[in-house]
Design a protein around this motif. Structure first.
Motif, mmCIF file in Angstrom:
data_model
loop_
_atom_site.group_PDB
_atom_site.id
_atom_site.type_symbol
_atom_site.label_atom_id
_atom_site.label_comp_id
_atom_site.label_asym_id
_atom_site.label_seq_id
_atom_site.Cartn_x
_atom_site.Cartn_y
_atom_site.Cartn_z
ATOM 1 N N HIS A 170 -13.183 -17.312 5.417
ATOM 2 C CA HIS A 170 -13.962 -17.324 4.187
ATOM 3 C C HIS A 170 -14.012 -15.975 3.482
ATOM 4 O O HIS A 170 -14.235 -15.911 2.277
ATOM 5 C CB HIS A 170 -15.395 -17.779 4.521
ATOM 6 C CG HIS A 170 -16.302 -17.790 3.338
ATOM 7 N ND1 HIS A 170 -16.257 -18.766 2.379
ATOM 8 C CD2 HIS A 170 -17.248 -16.908 2.948
ATOM 9 C CE1 HIS A 170 -17.157 -18.507 1.451
ATOM 10 N NE2 HIS A 170 -17.772 -17.375 1.772
ATOM 11 N N ALA A 171 -13.817 -14.888 4.231
ATOM 12 C CA ALA A 171 -14.014 -13.548 3.657
ATOM 13 C C ALA A 171 -12.969 -12.585 4.214
ATOM 14 O O ALA A 171 -12.362 -12.848 5.262
ATOM 15 C CB ALA A 171 -15.421 -13.037 3.998
ATOM 16 N N VAL A 172 -12.790 -11.479 3.508
ATOM 17 C CA VAL A 172 -11.873 -10.451 3.999
ATOM 18 C C VAL A 172 -12.633 -9.158 4.270
ATOM 19 O O VAL A 172 -13.626 -8.846 3.612
ATOM 20 C CB VAL A 172 -10.727 -10.153 2.999
ATOM 21 C CG1 VAL A 172 -9.747 -11.298 2.936
ATOM 22 C CG2 VAL A 172 -11.257 -9.784 1.617
ATOM 23 N N LEU A 173 -12.119 -8.429 5.245
ATOM 24 C CA LEU A 173 -12.617 -7.089 5.558
ATOM 25 C C LEU A 173 -11.641 -6.094 4.942
ATOM 26 O O LEU A 173 -10.428 -6.260 5.084
ATOM 27 C CB LEU A 173 -12.647 -6.898 7.078
ATOM 28 C CG LEU A 173 -12.882 -5.466 7.585
ATOM 29 C CD1 LEU A 173 -14.327 -5.036 7.321
ATOM 30 C CD2 LEU A 173 -12.583 -5.386 9.092
ATOM 31 N N GLU A 174 -12.145 -5.085 4.288
ATOM 32 C CA GLU A 174 -11.266 -4.029 3.783
ATOM 33 C C GLU A 174 -11.583 -2.731 4.515
ATOM 34 O O GLU A 174 -12.730 -2.276 4.520
ATOM 35 C CB GLU A 174 -11.451 -3.840 2.269
ATOM 36 C CG GLU A 174 -10.493 -2.796 1.711
ATOM 37 C CD GLU A 174 -10.546 -2.671 0.191
ATOM 38 O OE1 GLU A 174 -11.598 -2.973 -0.396
ATOM 39 O OE2 GLU A 174 -9.532 -2.267 -0.404
ATOM 40 N N LEU A 175 -10.576 -2.156 5.153
ATOM 41 C CA LEU A 175 -10.725 -0.861 5.824
ATOM 42 C C LEU A 175 -9.997 0.175 4.971
ATOM 43 O O LEU A 175 -8.776 0.109 4.819
ATOM 44 C CB LEU A 175 -10.127 -0.914 7.234
ATOM 45 C CG LEU A 175 -10.792 -1.907 8.196
ATOM 46 C CD1 LEU A 175 -10.073 -1.899 9.556
ATOM 47 C CD2 LEU A 175 -12.276 -1.583 8.400
ATOM 48 N N LYS A 176 -10.768 1.097 4.427
ATOM 49 C CA LYS A 176 -10.213 2.041 3.438
ATOM 50 C C LYS A 176 -10.216 3.450 4.008
ATOM 51 O O LYS A 176 -11.215 3.878 4.583
ATOM 52 C CB LYS A 176 -11.086 1.977 2.180
ATOM 53 C CG LYS A 176 -10.555 2.810 1.045
ATOM 54 C CD LYS A 176 -11.210 2.436 -0.269
ATOM 55 C CE LYS A 176 -12.673 2.750 -0.319
ATOM 56 N NZ LYS A 176 -13.291 2.565 -1.621
ATOM 57 N N SER A 177 -9.105 4.158 3.833
ATOM 58 C CA SER A 177 -8.996 5.453 4.505
ATOM 59 C C SER A 177 -8.110 6.436 3.762
ATOM 60 O O SER A 177 -7.314 6.061 2.895
ATOM 61 C CB SER A 177 -8.433 5.230 5.918
ATOM 62 O OG SER A 177 -8.551 6.408 6.677
ATOM 63 N N LYS A 178 -8.273 7.701 4.159
ATOM 64 C CA LYS A 178 -7.297 8.726 3.791
ATOM 65 C C LYS A 178 -6.672 9.290 5.062
ATOM 66 O O LYS A 178 -6.048 10.345 5.044
ATOM 67 C CB LYS A 178 -7.973 9.866 3.017
ATOM 68 C CG LYS A 178 -8.351 9.479 1.608
ATOM 69 C CD LYS A 178 -8.892 10.657 0.835
ATOM 70 C CE LYS A 178 -9.430 10.186 -0.490
ATOM 71 N NZ LYS A 178 -10.793 10.626 -0.730
ATOM 72 N N THR A 179 -6.889 8.623 6.171
ATOM 73 C CA THR A 179 -6.264 9.032 7.435
ATOM 74 C C THR A 179 -5.057 8.120 7.693
ATOM 75 O O THR A 179 -4.790 7.192 6.927
ATOM 76 C CB THR A 179 -7.231 8.861 8.630
ATOM 77 O OG1 THR A 179 -7.297 7.475 8.988
ATOM 78 C CG2 THR A 179 -8.625 9.346 8.316
ATOM 79 N N VAL A 180 -4.380 8.378 8.805
ATOM 80 C CA VAL A 180 -3.306 7.467 9.227
ATOM 81 C C VAL A 180 -3.616 6.978 10.649
ATOM 82 O O VAL A 180 -2.724 6.779 11.454
ATOM 83 C CB VAL A 180 -1.927 8.145 9.138
ATOM 84 C CG1 VAL A 180 -1.569 8.378 7.685
ATOM 85 C CG2 VAL A 180 -1.880 9.460 9.901
ATOM 86 N N ASN A 181 -4.891 6.781 10.917
ATOM 87 C CA ASN A 181 -5.319 6.373 12.266
ATOM 88 C C ASN A 181 -5.160 4.871 12.467
ATOM 89 O O ASN A 181 -6.139 4.142 12.570
ATOM 90 C CB ASN A 181 -6.797 6.731 12.486
ATOM 91 C CG ASN A 181 -6.995 8.216 12.482
ATOM 92 O OD1 ASN A 181 -6.063 8.969 12.688
ATOM 93 N ND2 ASN A 181 -8.223 8.637 12.236
ATOM 94 N N ILE A 182 -3.927 4.434 12.528
ATOM 95 C CA ILE A 182 -3.690 2.986 12.556
ATOM 96 C C ILE A 182 -3.191 2.498 13.906
ATOM 97 O O ILE A 182 -2.967 1.302 14.075
ATOM 98 C CB ILE A 182 -2.650 2.586 11.484
ATOM 99 C CG1 ILE A 182 -1.354 3.366 11.693
ATOM 100 C CG2 ILE A 182 -3.223 2.825 10.080
ATOM 101 C CD1 ILE A 182 -0.193 2.785 10.906
ATOM 102 N N ARG A 183 -3.052 3.426 14.860
ATOM 103 C CA ARG A 183 -2.400 3.043 16.104
ATOM 104 C C ARG A 183 -3.074 1.837 16.773
ATOM 105 O O ARG A 183 -2.415 0.965 17.312
ATOM 106 C CB ARG A 183 -2.355 4.233 17.067
ATOM 107 C CG ARG A 183 -1.225 4.078 18.063
ATOM 108 C CD ARG A 183 -1.131 5.210 19.037
ATOM 109 N NE ARG A 183 -1.197 6.517 18.382
ATOM 110 C CZ ARG A 183 -1.592 7.609 19.025
ATOM 111 N NH1 ARG A 183 -1.947 7.574 20.273
ATOM 112 N NH2 ARG A 183 -1.640 8.763 18.392
ATOM 113 N N GLY A 184 -4.393 1.773 16.705
ATOM 114 C CA GLY A 184 -5.110 0.690 17.369
ATOM 115 C C GLY A 184 -5.011 -0.660 16.670
ATOM 116 O O GLY A 184 -5.570 -1.652 17.153
#
Ligand code: SF4
Length: 368
Positions: A170-184
């Motif tokens: 029903h909904a979306v989560l937005e994760l907003k960043s200026k990092t590149v911490n995406i490994r997880g």
């Protein structure tokens, strides 16, 4: 280089959360860092406020506490400008990076880098919100009072949030960043219900105004990787700063984005020029002596924030609208906090903005 809590030199932990199962992994991560157990925030406030530069000091003192208020709350847009109907998931406050224009410098008195560890209450509230299928709550983000990803990789929160959103439609989560911490984020069951978003700017602005953030190329490479992992994406050009040559530079960033990722996978792109509460000016002048961003053609807006003179905003937005039309004609682009005249003169529409963005989330992320 991105700063993600590696500069933290002191921890404070509220005594009523010290036994939470979310806390020990964090303490393990910061082993060797002096840790004080406290009864409320006063000692943290005092420590930060007594520093010569409280804003810089606050970036190095981490306070683990409980969020005593609502976790999900409406984004504080203003009545006078077209607002997008976003909801904030309040996971913590402040940031370890240091952008000259950051509104959080003036928002908290004093600012405190606090991470809320009562995740059981967070997820209870989130369950209620998501299960209610409230048509007004379709887009939720964590990047309003902090950067979404500085708390990686030690908090494990994004992992849990991504998978929780992946279990609903029903909904979306937005994760907003200026990092590149995406490994997880690799290998998570995201079900395309998390949008990985980057704030972007020209290399000139990143180099001169965004201390400790990832370079543009690194952000775009991280976005490409997230796309390969199946995540929808978003980009936020905010704040756009007007300087000689800025139009070409911003258009070039649009081109670079679509050299890295495909427009069909981008849920939305937002545009907003630099605006600031008058209080922020003195902070920028003191903390960023070489910054010239507050010396432009600014006029007070309806919300009392200083904004570039409207024809200048429209000129830059028209250049961006043309570039977006060329490289991503189907991608939804929108303004954060602009009036109808700017919409009309730049995009030739005055949309129902929440409906426009909900529709994009349906198209790109498959929400129902
Ligand atoms: S990354 Fe965002 S939250 Fe962090 S200092 Fe910059 S503007 Fe502020």
């Amino acid at each position: 280089m991105t700063s993600t809590l590696k500069n933290v030199h002191t921890l404070y932990v509220d005594q009523d959360v010290r036994d939470f199962d979310t806390v020990q992994p964090i303490l393990d991560h910061f082993k060797g860092v002096p840790c004080h157990i406290v009864d409320g925030p006063t000692p943290v406030f005092r420590r930060v406020a007594s520093a010569k530069d409280p804003i810089s000091a606050a970036k190095e003192i981490l306070y683990l506490t409980r969020n005593k208020g609502a976790f999900v709350r409406k984004c504080p847009g203003t009545r006078e400008y077209t607002c997008c109907g976003y909801q904030i998931l309040h996971i913590g406050t402040f940031c370890t990076m240091d952008c000259s224009y950051c509104v959080l410098q003036a928002y908290f008195h004093p600012p405190v880098l606090q991470f809320f560890v009562n995740h059981r209450e967070l997820f209870d509230e989130l369950d209620q919100v998501l299960d209610s299928r409230n048509p007004e709550i379709r887009r939720i983000g964590t990047g309003e009072f902090t950067d979404s990803m500085i708390w990686e990789p030690w908090s494990g929160l994004s992992h849990k949030l991504v998978e929780r959103f992946g279990r609903q439609d029903h909904a979306v989560l937005e994760l907003k960043s200026k990092t590149v911490n995406i490994r997880g984020l690799d290998q998570l069951d995201h079900n395309r219900k998390t949008i990985m978003a980057w704030s972007v700017n020209t290399p000139e602005i990143i180099a001169t105004q965004e201390r400790n953030t990832a370079p543009l190329q690194a952000r775009l490479a991280a976005a490409a990787k997230c796309e390969a992992w199946g995540y929808p994406l978003a980009f936020h050009f905010d704040p756009m700063v007007i300087y000689p040559g800025c139009e070409q530079d911003y258009v070039k960033v649009v081109e670079q984005i679509f050299e890295h990722v495909s427009p069909e996978n981008v849920a939305w792109i937002s545009l907003g020029t630099f605006r600031f509460m008058p209080d922020l000016k003195a902070i920028i002048e003191t903390r960023f002596e070489n910054s010239k961003i507050v010396y432009g053609e600014f006029v007070p807006g309806l919300d009392n924030k200083m904004r570039y003179f409207k024809p200048l905003r429209i000129k830059l937005f028209q250049a961006m609208a043309a570039a977006l039309k060329k490289h991503a004609p189907q991608t939804t682009a929108y303004f954060c906090m602009e009036d109808e005249e700017v919409w009309r003169k730049s995009f030739q529409i005055t949309p129902d903005l929440p409906a426009l963005l909900d529709h994009s989330a349906q198209r790109v992320c498959g929400i129902l």
